[in-house]
Design an enzyme around this catalytic site. Structure first.
Site, short mmCIF file in Angstrom:
data_model
loop_
_atom_site.label_atom_id
_atom_site.label_comp_id
_atom_site.label_asym_id
_atom_site.label_seq_id
_atom_site.Cartn_x
_atom_site.Cartn_y
_atom_site.Cartn_z
N ASN A 40 -3.10 -1.40 7.21
CA ASN A 40 -1.93 -1.32 6.33
C ASN A 40 -1.66 0.16 6.07
O ASN A 40 -2.25 0.77 5.18
CB ASN A 40 -2.21 -2.07 5.03
CG ASN A 40 -1.01 -2.12 4.10
OD1 ASN A 40 -0.06 -1.36 4.25
ND2 ASN A 40 -1.07 -2.99 3.12
N ARG A 42 0.54 -4.22 9.19
CA ARG A 42 1.67 -4.37 8.28
C ARG A 42 2.81 -3.47 8.76
O ARG A 42 2.62 -2.28 8.99
CB ARG A 42 1.28 -3.97 6.87
CG ARG A 42 2.43 -4.05 5.87
CD ARG A 42 2.19 -3.17 4.68
NE ARG A 42 3.28 -3.26 3.71
CZ ARG A 42 3.57 -2.29 2.85
NH1 ARG A 42 2.88 -1.16 2.85
NH2 ARG A 42 4.56 -2.45 1.99
N GLY A 71 5.65 -0.28 -7.19
CA GLY A 71 6.85 -0.94 -6.71
C GLY A 71 6.85 -2.34 -7.28
O GLY A 71 5.79 -2.94 -7.48
N ARG A 106 11.05 4.24 -9.34
CA ARG A 106 12.36 3.83 -8.86
C ARG A 106 13.18 3.23 -9.99
O ARG A 106 12.65 2.54 -10.86
CB ARG A 106 12.23 2.81 -7.73
CG ARG A 106 11.49 3.32 -6.51
CD ARG A 106 11.47 2.26 -5.42
NE ARG A 106 10.55 2.61 -4.34
CZ ARG A 106 9.59 1.82 -3.89
NH1 ARG A 106 9.44 0.61 -4.39
NH2 ARG A 106 8.79 2.22 -2.91
N ASP A 111 2.56 5.27 -14.93
CA ASP A 111 1.47 4.31 -15.09
C ASP A 111 1.74 3.47 -16.34
O ASP A 111 1.81 4.00 -17.46
CB ASP A 111 0.14 5.07 -15.23
CG ASP A 111 -1.07 4.16 -15.16
OD1 ASP A 111 -1.01 3.04 -15.73
OD2 ASP A 111 -2.07 4.55 -14.54
#
Length: 370
Positions: free
Chosen positions: A8, A65, A186, A215, A256
């Site tokens: 990954n 992935r 995310g 984001r 965080d």
């Protein structure tokens, strides 16, 4: 078909798992790949070093992935030169991730030329989206020419978690309607109807949808034009702002959730506002997906924030009692895969530890099993 290596490759990390059946024989994560003053120089050298350090006797296959499969890949596929070229063609849709995925594939094919390799796509789970869910209301010709549509992401996580929820409830997967909430740095929501994704919050890119670590999630597109005209910001600057300097980081200075919660509890108004913005967006998506599904059997939280932040789970579902959704405080404070709703509620609320690598291994075996 028991031993499977999963690679990954993220934009600045490489995670690997070596499975022997369901058992993890070896695992690890290399961080800060390619970062100045950080770890390894690039993904190629990192993957090469990982492969050289593993006992791969009896290896049946390697599962990779791949973040973006576009409209071409609706399921995992065995990798050959044509598949590799097609993944490369999709780089404009995932410029931060597909190049890293490609680097891992190339090194693994070179180091293990006789071992079959399989690409497992983040977007594939969402190929079941109805056209009305995948289509943006923009000029059709322009959209078709440039691939403008909702693809969705975190597909391996939503697939694994929705299936695990069915196991937790001892219900047939094909009969269960679930809202899965993957909340990490995310974050995305997904409505899963009978094992099929029918709505998801991330769109053409992972920027759309929920408030995330860095984001913005949903916003008025006019903001982009406004910043270009009034602030003189270039396209790359705005891209960087919305993807890397927004979300919790933009609102509080930290990305965080643990720090945000600590600051909120200490009376920081910026952290309190950020938490409310984050929570309102979550609640809105749960309500919207409830309406789309018509019947919801379970709401399941997963990933770093979803698995560990009890205040987020409680706040996201607060006030939804009339929809049959509630959270039991004592159960919410527990750990591990579990049900956190009170007995007898119409909708079961769960926490499930996601395992994308295990899902990649499962899909790899399916491709390679005759």
């Amino acid at each position: 078909m028991s031993r499977i290596l999963v690679l990954n490759c993220g934009s600045s990390s490489v995670k690997y798992r070596l499975y022997d059946g369901d058992e993890v024989r070896d695992k690890g994560t290399v961080e800060r790949v390619g970062e100045p003053g950080g770890g390894p120089a690039d993904h190629e050298s990192t993957v090469r070093q990982i492969i050289e350090g593993l006992d791969l006797a009896g290896l049946a296959g390697v599962g990779h992935r791949v973040v973006h499969g576009g409209r071409k890949f609706s399921a995992p596929v065995r990798i050959d030169d044509k598949v590799l070229a097609a993944i490369e063609d999709l780089v404009p849709l995932a410029p931060l991730h597909n190049p890293a995925n490609l680097a891992g594939i190339r090194v693994a094919r070179e180091a293990l030329p006789d071992t079959p390799q399989v690409a497992v796509f983040d977007t594939a789970f969402h190929h079941t989206l109805p056209e009305a869910a995948a289509t943006y209301a923009v000029d059709r010709e322009t959209a078709e020419r440039y691939g403008v549509r909702r693809y969705g992401f975190h597909g391996t996580s939503h697939a694994y978690v929705s299936r695990r929820t069915a196991e937790l409830l001892d219900r047939p997967y094909g009969e269960l309607n679930t809202i899965t909430l993957h909340l990490g740095n995310g974050a995305s929501a997904c409505a899963v109807q009978g094992g099929r994704s029918v709505a998801t919050s991330m769109g053409m890119s992972p920027l759309e949808g929920l408030v995330m670590g860095t984001r913005s999630g949903d916003l008025d597109p006019t903001i982009i034009f406004h910043l270009r005209r009034e602030a003189g910001m270039g396209v790359d600057d705005i891209d960087d702002l919305l993807n890397h300097r927004s979300g919790l980081l933009g609102l509080t200075g930290v990305n965080d959730m643990r720090e945000v919660l600590a600051r909120r509890d200490a009376g920081d108004p910026a952290a309190a506002l950020a938490f409310d913005v984050y929570r309102r967006r979550l609640t809105g998506y749960v309500g919207a997906y409830y309406a789309l599904l018509g019947r919801v059997d379970a709401v399941t939280f997963t990933a770093g924030v979803g698995e560990h932040a009890a205040p987020v789970r409680a706040a996201a579902l607060a006030g939804l009692d009339r929809l049959g959704i509630a959270v039991d405080p004592a159960r919410n404070a527990g750990t591990g895969d579990r049900i956190i709703s009170p007995d007898g509620t119409e909708v079961t609320v769960c926490v499930v530890t996601t395992d994308e690598e295990r899902e990649i291994a499962r899909q790899t075996r399916e491709v390679l099993t005759p």
